[in-house]
Design a protein around this motif. Structure first.
Motif, mmCIF file in Angstrom:
data_model
loop_
_atom_site.group_PDB
_atom_site.id
_atom_site.type_symbol
_atom_site.label_atom_id
_atom_site.label_comp_id
_atom_site.label_asym_id
_atom_site.label_seq_id
_atom_site.Cartn_x
_atom_site.Cartn_y
_atom_site.Cartn_z
ATOM 1 N N CYS A 220 0.811 -1.221 0.000
ATOM 2 C CA CYS A 220 0.000 0.000 0.000
ATOM 3 C C CYS A 220 0.841 1.267 0.000
ATOM 4 O O CYS A 220 0.319 2.359 -0.238
ATOM 5 C CB CYS A 220 -0.931 0.005 1.218
ATOM 6 S SG CYS A 220 -2.074 -1.386 1.256
ATOM 7 N N ALA A 221 2.138 1.139 0.273
ATOM 8 C CA ALA A 221 3.003 2.321 0.290
ATOM 9 C C ALA A 221 3.648 2.575 -1.063
ATOM 10 O O ALA A 221 4.329 3.583 -1.245
ATOM 11 C CB ALA A 221 4.091 2.156 1.353
ATOM 12 N N ALA A 222 3.420 1.677 -2.021
ATOM 13 C CA ALA A 222 4.155 1.741 -3.287
ATOM 14 C C ALA A 222 3.499 2.615 -4.340
ATOM 15 O O ALA A 222 4.143 2.969 -5.328
ATOM 16 C CB ALA A 222 4.347 0.329 -3.844
ATOM 17 N N LEU A 223 2.210 2.972 -4.158
ATOM 18 C CA LEU A 223 1.482 3.681 -5.207
ATOM 19 C C LEU A 223 0.792 4.917 -4.661
ATOM 20 O O LEU A 223 0.415 4.953 -3.485
ATOM 21 C CB LEU A 223 0.422 2.747 -5.827
ATOM 22 C CG LEU A 223 0.919 1.476 -6.518
ATOM 23 C CD1 LEU A 223 -0.263 0.614 -6.904
ATOM 24 C CD2 LEU A 223 1.755 1.815 -7.735
ATOM 25 N N PRO A 224 0.590 5.930 -5.510
ATOM 26 C CA PRO A 224 -0.221 7.092 -5.113
ATOM 27 C C PRO A 224 -1.646 6.660 -4.778
ATOM 28 O O PRO A 224 -2.131 5.632 -5.261
ATOM 29 C CB PRO A 224 -0.194 7.997 -6.350
ATOM 30 C CG PRO A 224 0.977 7.541 -7.154
ATOM 31 C CD PRO A 224 1.132 6.074 -6.873
ATOM 32 N N ALA A 225 -2.333 7.465 -3.967
ATOM 33 C CA ALA A 225 -3.639 7.081 -3.424
ATOM 34 C C ALA A 225 -4.654 6.714 -4.501
ATOM 35 O O ALA A 225 -5.276 5.644 -4.444
ATOM 36 C CB ALA A 225 -4.174 8.218 -2.549
ATOM 37 N N THR A 226 -4.839 7.578 -5.495
ATOM 38 C CA THR A 226 -5.876 7.311 -6.496
ATOM 39 C C THR A 226 -5.523 6.109 -7.368
ATOM 40 O O THR A 226 -6.411 5.350 -7.772
ATOM 41 C CB THR A 226 -6.086 8.540 -7.402
ATOM 42 O OG1 THR A 226 -4.830 8.919 -7.987
ATOM 43 C CG2 THR A 226 -6.628 9.710 -6.613
ATOM 44 N N LEU A 227 -4.255 5.929 -7.644
ATOM 45 C CA LEU A 227 -3.835 4.771 -8.441
ATOM 46 C C LEU A 227 -4.012 3.489 -7.636
ATOM 47 O O LEU A 227 -4.451 2.467 -8.175
ATOM 48 C CB LEU A 227 -2.381 4.938 -8.881
ATOM 49 C CG LEU A 227 -1.804 3.842 -9.786
ATOM 50 C CD1 LEU A 227 -2.689 3.619 -10.997
ATOM 51 C CD2 LEU A 227 -0.387 4.187 -10.204
ATOM 52 N N LEU A 228 -3.705 3.549 -6.339
ATOM 53 C CA LEU A 228 -3.891 2.387 -5.487
ATOM 54 C C LEU A 228 -5.357 1.978 -5.449
ATOM 55 O O LEU A 228 -5.690 0.790 -5.522
ATOM 56 C CB LEU A 228 -3.388 2.684 -4.069
ATOM 57 C CG LEU A 228 -3.578 1.580 -3.027
ATOM 58 C CD1 LEU A 228 -2.829 0.309 -3.440
ATOM 59 C CD2 LEU A 228 -3.101 2.056 -1.651
ATOM 60 N N GLU A 229 -6.247 2.959 -5.371
ATOM 61 C CA GLU A 229 -7.682 2.662 -5.341
ATOM 62 C C GLU A 229 -8.127 1.971 -6.630
ATOM 63 O O GLU A 229 -8.883 0.993 -6.596
ATOM 64 C CB GLU A 229 -8.490 3.938 -5.124
ATOM 65 C CG GLU A 229 -9.986 3.692 -5.035
ATOM 66 C CD GLU A 229 -10.786 4.958 -4.788
ATOM 67 O OE1 GLU A 229 -12.032 4.865 -4.760
ATOM 68 O OE2 GLU A 229 -10.179 6.035 -4.636
ATOM 69 N N SER A 230 -7.669 2.477 -7.764
ATOM 70 C CA SER A 230 -8.075 1.869 -9.033
ATOM 71 C C SER A 230 -7.489 0.473 -9.193
ATOM 72 O O SER A 230 -8.124 -0.410 -9.780
ATOM 73 C CB SER A 230 -7.655 2.764 -10.211
ATOM 74 O OG SER A 230 -6.241 2.864 -10.302
ATOM 75 N N ILE A 231 -6.298 0.246 -8.661
ATOM 76 C CA ILE A 231 -5.680 -1.080 -8.729
ATOM 77 C C ILE A 231 -6.455 -2.071 -7.860
ATOM 78 O O ILE A 231 -6.673 -3.223 -8.240
ATOM 79 C CB ILE A 231 -4.206 -1.011 -8.277
ATOM 80 C CG1 ILE A 231 -3.358 -0.235 -9.295
ATOM 81 C CG2 ILE A 231 -3.628 -2.406 -8.071
ATOM 82 C CD1 ILE A 231 -3.262 -0.874 -10.644
ATOM 83 N N LEU A 232 -6.896 -1.617 -6.687
ATOM 84 C CA LEU A 232 -7.617 -2.513 -5.779
ATOM 85 C C LEU A 232 -9.062 -2.746 -6.219
ATOM 86 O O LEU A 232 -9.548 -3.878 -6.238
ATOM 87 C CB LEU A 232 -7.602 -1.939 -4.361
ATOM 88 C CG LEU A 232 -6.257 -1.934 -3.622
ATOM 89 C CD1 LEU A 232 -6.391 -1.224 -2.285
ATOM 90 C CD2 LEU A 232 -5.756 -3.355 -3.401
ATOM 91 N N MET A 233 -9.749 -1.658 -6.553
ATOM 92 C CA MET A 233 -11.183 -1.747 -6.836
ATOM 93 C C MET A 233 -11.496 -2.058 -8.298
ATOM 94 O O MET A 233 -12.569 -2.576 -8.611
ATOM 95 C CB MET A 233 -11.869 -0.425 -6.456
ATOM 96 C CG MET A 233 -11.669 -0.025 -5.008
ATOM 97 S SD MET A 233 -12.513 -1.144 -3.893
ATOM 98 C CE MET A 233 -12.111 -0.433 -2.307
ATOM 99 N N GLY A 234 -10.584 -1.682 -9.200
ATOM 100 C CA GLY A 234 -10.871 -1.818 -10.624
ATOM 101 C C GLY A 234 -11.533 -0.559 -11.157
ATOM 102 O O GLY A 234 -11.934 0.327 -10.397
ATOM 103 N N THR A 235 -11.668 -0.459 -12.473
ATOM 104 C CA THR A 235 -12.236 0.727 -13.105
ATOM 105 C C THR A 235 -13.220 0.319 -14.204
ATOM 106 O O THR A 235 -13.187 -0.812 -14.692
ATOM 107 C CB THR A 235 -11.137 1.607 -13.732
ATOM 108 O OG1 THR A 235 -10.391 0.827 -14.694
ATOM 109 C CG2 THR A 235 -10.183 2.145 -12.677
#
Length: 484
Positions: A220-235
């Motif tokens: 969770c420390a490796a990516l910016p917040a919005t990018l982390l959200e899209s990686i976890l939740m999908g788009t």
């Protein structure tokens, strides 16, 4: 004249500062016309200031319109837009993804324009999405292999048998891990950096009923917040400029385990969405209205005390309680020195096979250093020290001179036996010097065993009566804090 000159100097200083900043900065006036464009923006977008300044924003970026331009939106609403993700295409055809924040500009309470601060995350985004795609393909292949009655775990390779250690702490932890492996409840695992948290989580995953299902890990420390959200939740396509239909890790880990490493580094707003997944078992892709079910076990890791993370507002207290249904703690190596010998044997065998060399063992001085060192990098640091030794050694025994320089400097010859050279030179004879070293050695051993004579004798591999005899001669007694 002096005022005008001072004003020009101040303007020059201000522009020089903005040009020196790594983030791209674009400023527009109330009509949407660009009035400032710094050097970082030129590097990021490939446009020269002459191509941008004096032109309307929409003529520069064909991919933007009045609805999706944050600068134009801020001009309309007079409210900032913070930490958002957007994919832009310039009029030269260059495409890139940026993480941006946009703010209104006021003078004397009157809106005079807006400015945008952004940084290029194109490479990070592409690499992250490629990784997600690769994980999804691996999961698909794994399902096909499983359907053909062939079982091979692509994603996690460690089992509880791979956890090396003879300390009571590790034995107890492995028993507990074996017990909780079959539960669907979330786990919160705390351990310092290098203690082997992901190895433990993989072992728990493989021990349980879902060992043949996906294991997916995300730092969770490796990516910016919005990018982390899209990686976890999908788009979904259209959720933001340049977005595509793409599953997130929650979907890829369906039926298996999702490891969220360094959960304390995840933005609090995103933590609230993870909390909802845990409580309701569902989530939405970014920009989607459809609810999707999350049927993966979530395991969160932290390298700091979770209660301290809550206290410092790095971890939501409600998420902490929801994750802490099962709590596991991996003690640092300095608190379980008895695990060092089996770890050393494990690593020299493993590294010997990797480097195609035969290693018989390590000399006693090396083990003395290992036993007296604090190991801030824990098991990972021990492994790297041994790998360093194998790369530089020429024989079959790892010696002190093969250790990394920082370790040999930390334990110089003057203090390796627990007594400094000057104090040895102060004594009159060799027997007195040996007695001083022996006293320090036995005192340290007693302290490590809480002054329990039976345990100390076992650790020193001498009879209990012999240890008691030496303690009497050296005037050491259990009044220092232990029991016979």
């Amino acid at each position: 004249m002096e005022f005008h000159l001072r004003g020009n100097i101040e303007k020059h200083i201000f522009i020089s500062i903005l040009d020196a900043i790594d983030s791209a900065i674009t400023v527009i006036d109330c009509n949407g016309v660009t009035i400032f464009y710094n050097k970082a923006a030129t590097r990021m977008e490939g446009l020269n200031p002459e191509e941008v300044i004096g032109k309307h924003l929409l003529s520069i970026y064909p991919s933007l319109n009045e609805n999706n331009s944050s600068l134009l939106k801020v001009l309309e609403t007079k409210w900032p837009v913070v930490e958002q993700q957007q994919t832009l295409v310039t009029n030269t055809g260059k495409k890139g993804t940026v993480l941006y924040s946009t703010y209104p500009l006021f003078k004397d309470g009157v809106l005079i324009g807006a400015f945008d601060i952004s940084r290029d995350i194109t490479e990070i985004k592409n690499l992250s999405e490629r990784l997600v795609d690769l994980q999804a393909k691996l999961m698909d292949n794994k399902k096909k292999l499983a359907s053909s009655s062939y079982n091979n775990n692509y994603s996690s390779r460690f089992t509880l048998d791979d956890i090396i250690g003879e300390s009571q702490a590790i034995i107890k932890l492995k028993k507990l891990a074996r017990r909780v492996a079959y539960s669907p409840s979330p786990i919160l695992l705390y351990g310092e950096t290098g203690t082997g948290k992901e190895v433990f989580v993989q072992a728990i995953h493989n021990e349980g009923d879902n060992g043949n299902k996906p294991f997916v890990a995300q730092n969770c420390a490796a990516l910016p917040a919005t990018l982390l959200e899209s990686i976890l939740m999908g788009t979904v396509k259209g959720s933001f400029t340049g977005s595509e239909d793409r599953p997130g890790l929650l979907e890829i880990a369906h039926g298996g385990t999702l490891l969220l490493d360094e959960i304390n580094s995840m933005p609090l707003e995103l933590q609230s969405k993870i909390l909802r997944v845990l409580q309701e078992g569902c989530f939405r892709r970014i920009g989607d209205t459809k609810l999707r079910h999350a049927e993966s076990r979530i395991v969160a890791c932290t390298n700091v005390d979770p209660t301290e993370a809550v206290k410092n507002k790095n971890l939501r207290i409600d998420l902490y309680y929801r994750l802490n249904v099962i709590s596991l703690y991996i003690p640092p190596l300095r608190e379980r020195k008895e695990d060092i010998p089996p770890l050393v044997n494990h690593f020299i065998n493993k590294l010997g096979d990797r480097f195609h060399v035969s290693i018989k063992g390590v000399e006693d001085r090396v083990m003395t250093v290992f036993d007296n060192y604090d190991w801030p990098g824990n098991v990972r640091e021990l492994q790297h020290c041994l790998e360093h030794a194998i790369n530089v050694m020429s024989g079959s025994i790892i010696k002190l001179e093969h250790m990394p320089l920082y370790l040999t400097k930390h334990f110089s010859r003057n203090n390796i036996y627990g007594v400094s050279l000057p104090s040895i030179l102060d004594v009159q004879s060799l027997p007195e010097a040996l007695s001083t070293i022996e006293a320090n050695f036995i005192r340290d051993a007693l302290a490590k065993c809480s002054w329990n004579v039976t345990q100390t004798a076992r650790m020193l591999k001498i009879p209990r009566q012999t240890l008691q005899y030496k303690m009497r001669n050296l005037e050491l007694n259990t009044n220092n804090g232990g029991n016979l």
